[in-house]
Write a protein that holds these residues in place. Structure first.
Motif, PDB file in Angstrom:
ATOM      1  N   UNK A 197       0.823  -1.217   0.000  1.00 14.47           N
ATOM      2  CA  UNK A 197       0.000   0.000   0.000  1.00 14.47           C
ATOM      3  C   UNK A 197       0.854   1.264   0.000  1.00 14.47           C
ATOM      4  N   UNK A 198       2.049   1.204   0.590  1.00  8.87           N
ATOM      5  CA  UNK A 198       2.907   2.391   0.648  1.00  8.87           C
ATOM      6  C   UNK A 198       3.940   2.388  -0.476  1.00  8.87           C
ATOM      7  N   UNK A 199       3.778   1.466  -1.431  1.00  7.49           N
ATOM      8  CA  UNK A 199       4.720   1.371  -2.560  1.00  7.49           C
ATOM      9  C   UNK A 199       3.969   1.591  -3.865  1.00  7.49           C
ATOM     10  N   UNK A 200       3.210   2.699  -3.935  1.00 11.50           N
ATOM     11  CA  UNK A 200       2.378   2.972  -5.104  1.00 11.50           C
ATOM     12  C   UNK A 200       2.774   4.256  -5.829  1.00 11.50           C
ATOM     13  N   UNK A 201       3.866   4.873  -5.408  1.00 15.88           N
ATOM     14  CA  UNK A 201       4.357   6.076  -6.083  1.00 15.88           C
ATOM     15  C   UNK A 201       5.791   5.841  -6.537  1.00 15.88           C
ATOM     16  N   UNK A 202       6.220   6.602  -7.500  1.00 13.48           N
ATOM     17  CA  UNK A 202       7.602   6.472  -7.975  1.00 13.48           C
ATOM     18  C   UNK A 202       8.590   6.765  -6.846  1.00 13.48           C
ATOM     19  N   UNK A 203       8.293   7.826  -6.092  1.00 17.01           N
ATOM     20  CA  UNK A 203       9.200   8.200  -5.004  1.00 17.01           C
ATOM     21  C   UNK A 203       9.283   7.100  -3.955  1.00 17.01           C
ATOM     22  N   UNK A 204       8.131   6.511  -3.618  1.00 15.62           N
ATOM     23  CA  UNK A 204       8.123   5.451  -2.621  1.00 15.62           C
ATOM     24  C   UNK A 204       8.875   4.220  -3.082  1.00 15.62           C
ATOM     25  N   UNK A 205       8.671   3.814  -4.329  1.00 22.92           N
ATOM     26  CA  UNK A 205       9.351   2.639  -4.869  1.00 22.92           C
ATOM     27  C   UNK A 205      10.858   2.855  -4.934  1.00 22.92           C
ATOM     28  N   UNK A 206      11.257   4.028  -5.372  1.00 25.63           N
ATOM     29  CA  UNK A 206      12.687   4.313  -5.472  1.00 25.63           C
ATOM     30  C   UNK A 206      13.338   4.328  -4.099  1.00 25.63           C
ATOM     31  N   UNK A 207      12.673   4.934  -3.129  1.00 29.35           N
ATOM     32  CA  UNK A 207      13.228   4.975  -1.782  1.00 29.35           C
ATOM     33  C   UNK A 207      13.354   3.581  -1.189  1.00 29.35           C
ATOM     34  N   UNK A 208      12.305   2.784  -1.311  1.00 26.88           N
ATOM     35  CA  UNK A 208      12.329   1.435  -0.751  1.00 26.88           C
ATOM     36  C   UNK A 208      13.445   0.609  -1.391  1.00 26.88           C
ATOM     37  N   UNK A 209      13.609   0.725  -2.708  1.00 26.22           N
ATOM     38  CA  UNK A 209      14.659  -0.021  -3.398  1.00 26.22           C
ATOM     39  C   UNK A 209      16.049   0.448  -2.970  1.00 26.22           C
ATOM     40  N   UNK A 210      16.218   1.750  -2.827  1.00 26.73           N
ATOM     41  CA  UNK A 210      17.519   2.291  -2.392  1.00 26.73           C
ATOM     42  C   UNK A 210      17.868   1.792  -0.994  1.00 26.73           C
ATOM     43  N   UNK A 211      16.918   1.871  -0.083  1.00 24.25           N
ATOM     44  CA  UNK A 211      17.176   1.423   1.285  1.00 24.25           C
ATOM     45  C   UNK A 211      17.389  -0.081   1.344  1.00 24.25           C
ATOM     46  N   UNK A 212      16.713  -0.811   0.477  1.00 23.64           N
ATOM     47  CA  UNK A 212      16.905  -2.254   0.400  1.00 23.64           C
ATOM     48  C   UNK A 212      18.364  -2.585   0.098  1.00 23.64           C
ATOM     49  N   UNK A 213      18.934  -1.911  -0.893  1.00 14.17           N
ATOM     50  CA  UNK A 213      20.327  -2.172  -1.254  1.00 14.17           C
ATOM     51  C   UNK A 213      21.251  -1.761  -0.118  1.00 14.17           C
ATOM     52  N   UNK A 214      20.965  -0.645   0.521  1.00 17.70           N
ATOM     53  CA  UNK A 214      21.773  -0.218   1.669  1.00 17.70           C
ATOM     54  C   UNK A 214      21.757  -1.273   2.770  1.00 17.70           C
ATOM     55  N   UNK A 215      20.586  -1.844   3.016  1.00 15.71           N
ATOM     56  CA  UNK A 215      20.469  -2.847   4.074  1.00 15.71           C
ATOM     57  C   UNK A 215      21.202  -4.138   3.693  1.00 15.71           C
ATOM     58  N   UNK A 216      21.171  -4.502   2.409  1.00 13.14           N
ATOM     59  CA  UNK A 216      21.939  -5.660   1.969  1.00 13.14           C
ATOM     60  C   UNK A 216      23.427  -5.438   2.168  1.00 13.14           C
ATOM     61  N   UNK A 217      23.893  -4.246   1.806  1.00 13.88           N
ATOM     62  CA  UNK A 217      25.317  -3.941   1.969  1.00 13.88           C
ATOM     63  C   UNK A 217      25.725  -4.019   3.435  1.00 13.88           C
ATOM     64  N   UNK A 218      24.862  -3.505   4.322  1.00 12.71           N
ATOM     65  CA  UNK A 218      25.160  -3.562   5.759  1.00 12.71           C
ATOM     66  C   UNK A 218      25.150  -4.990   6.278  1.00 12.71           C
ATOM     67  N   UNK A 219      24.500  -5.881   5.540  1.00 16.72           N
ATOM     68  CA  UNK A 219      24.393  -7.291   5.893  1.00 16.72           C
ATOM     69  C   UNK A 219      25.569  -8.105   5.338  1.00 16.72           C
ATOM     70  N   UNK A 220      26.467  -7.446   4.603  1.00 15.41           N
ATOM     71  CA  UNK A 220      27.619  -8.142   4.036  1.00 15.41           C
ATOM     72  C   UNK A 220      27.357  -8.772   2.688  1.00 15.41           C
ATOM     73  N   UNK A 221      26.225  -8.445   2.059  1.00 11.17           N
ATOM     74  CA  UNK A 221      25.883  -9.027   0.766  1.00 11.17           C
ATOM     75  C   UNK A 221      26.701  -8.351  -0.332  1.00 11.17           C
ATOM     76  N   UNK A 222      27.289  -9.158  -1.218  1.00 18.97           N
ATOM     77  CA  UNK A 222      28.047  -8.613  -2.349  1.00 18.97           C
ATOM     78  C   UNK A 222      27.283  -8.771  -3.662  1.00 18.97           C
ATOM     79  N   UNK A 223      26.344  -9.706  -3.689  1.00 20.41           N
ATOM     80  CA  UNK A 223      25.460  -9.852  -4.839  1.00 20.41           C
ATOM     81  C   UNK A 223      24.089 -10.286  -4.345  1.00 20.41           C
TER      82      UNK A 223
END
Length: 371
Positions: free
Chosen positions: A81-107
């Motif tokens: 429900x909160x992922x229905x705008x371009x800004x929301x989708x872009x933010x969620x995707x950006x933070x997702x990658x940041x969280x993966x990096x903090x988790x030690x993920x390389x791919x």
């Protein structure tokens, strides 16, 4: 072996969080930060059950721990429900990658269903573009902080709708622009891959990689359909493949196991199993064997030579990370660094990348575990 408040532990002198990891089964709409949900919900006028980030995190964990995939999936009504705008989708995707990096993920490969994000008036092309923009922003931010990470999209169709061929064509269209594979998700029982044969035929003709959710809420027939109708190169979860294995006898540490044809095919072809331990407990996927991590057939499958990989499924719903999942398995089954490295090598070998890129990941994993 103890797991700290961040889900980390130390094995043979190395922090699990600091080890290089591969994430193959990670849902975007299952990985939102609770604080972000609150901010996006406020801007969109979406009702939330809690107005505090910690309390909202508790709500997700409680509602997801239902023992039913159907009930588990209901929590996604709020995140989508909160992922229905371009800004929301872009933010969620950006933070997702940041969280993966903090988790030690390389791919990592992030799966999500574009058809679920059209309520705000965006087109399928626009929502995929918005997510790709966020992924690239996240990769750049991680790089600026000294962490090299690459994330590809697994464009996903919902198995209970009739848009799979359309979504398959969308995925292929984005092949050179961020999409690395295709998946079907949603309620598994009653919606076999065979219902989407046209989409899978198209993908096969385009030589586009496919992973299929199978062997979670449904059993061996679902897995069989994923392989035959879906031409799946990996199995999303696949934990119930253990139903095709029969223990004939036990003598001390010696166990004689009879393989069914399906299990033998998956093992001998080294088809990766995208196992998600905590999620499998929450959804009741392992109820045939029990209700605790000790009951999970992960180690059974691993010892028999299956290409097991470790995944989070949904970081928010399971309140977990790849670091935590590995730490839990290590504590439960007394795994050492060699075991954890084997899981990452299996994932690297199964990544939807060119062979040269997979070999590079394997080298990075080996270097990281030798550090």
């Amino acid at each position: 072996m103890s797991i700290d408040q961040h889900g980390d532990t130390v094995i043979e002198g190395l922090s699990v969080r600091g080890l290089p990891k591969i994430s193959l089964h990670d849902h975007l709409d299952g990985a939102l930060r609770p604080a972000t949900i609150l901010e996006l919900a406020d801007a969109a006028g979406v009702d939330v059950p809690e107005d505090d980030a910690d309390a909202l995190g508790d709500w997700f964990a409680e509602k997801s721990d239902s023992g039913s995939l159907v009930e588990y999936l209901k929590t996604f009504d709020l995140t989508t429900a909160v992922m229905q705008t371009r800004e929301g989708l872009t933010r969620v995707a950006r933070e997702f990658v940041e969280d993966l990096a903090a988790d030690g993920v390389i791919y990592g490969e992030v799966r999500w269903a574009p058809e679920q994000h059209l309520a705000g008036g965006l087109s399928l092309e626009e929502v995929v573009d918005a997510v790709q923009e966020g992924i690239e922003e996240g990769e750049d931010l991680a790089d600026s902080r000294g962490h090299d990470i690459r994330v590809g999209q697994l464009i996903t169709a919902m198995r209970h709708t009739d848009r799979s061929l359309e979504i398959a064509k969308l995925a292929v269209d984005w092949r050179e622009r961020g999409a690395v594979g295709f998946d079907i998700a949603g309620p598994e029982d009653g919606f076999p891959p065979s219902k989407h044969r046209a989409a899978f035929d198209y993908l096969a003709a385009q030589f586009f990689p496919v992973t299929v959710h199978a062997g979670e809420a449904a059993g061996l027939d679902s897995i069989r359909s994923a392989l035959i109708d879906g031409r799946a190169l990996r199995l999303g979860h696949g934990v119930r493949l253990a139903e095709d294995l029969e223990v004939i006898s036990r003598e001390g540490e010696e166990v004689l196991v009879q393989f069914g044809d399906l299990a033998r095919w998956v093992r001998d072809r080294e088809i990766p199993l995208e196992l998600s331990p905590s999620s499998n407990l929450q959804t009741g996927a392992i109820e045939r064997w029990g209700t605790t991590m000790e009951d999970h057939p992960f180690d059974f499958l691993y010892q028999l030579g299956f290409a097991v990989t470790v995944n989070v499924d949904n970081r928010t719903m399971s309140r977990t990370s790849l670091t935590r999942e590995l730490a839990l398995l290590a504590a439960t089954f007394d795994y050492g660094l060699d075991d954890l490295e084997a899981f990452q090598l299996n994932a690297a070998a199964g990544a939807f990348l060119a062979v040269e890129e997979r070999e590079e990941l394997i080298e990075l994993i080996a270097e990281g575990f030798e550090a």
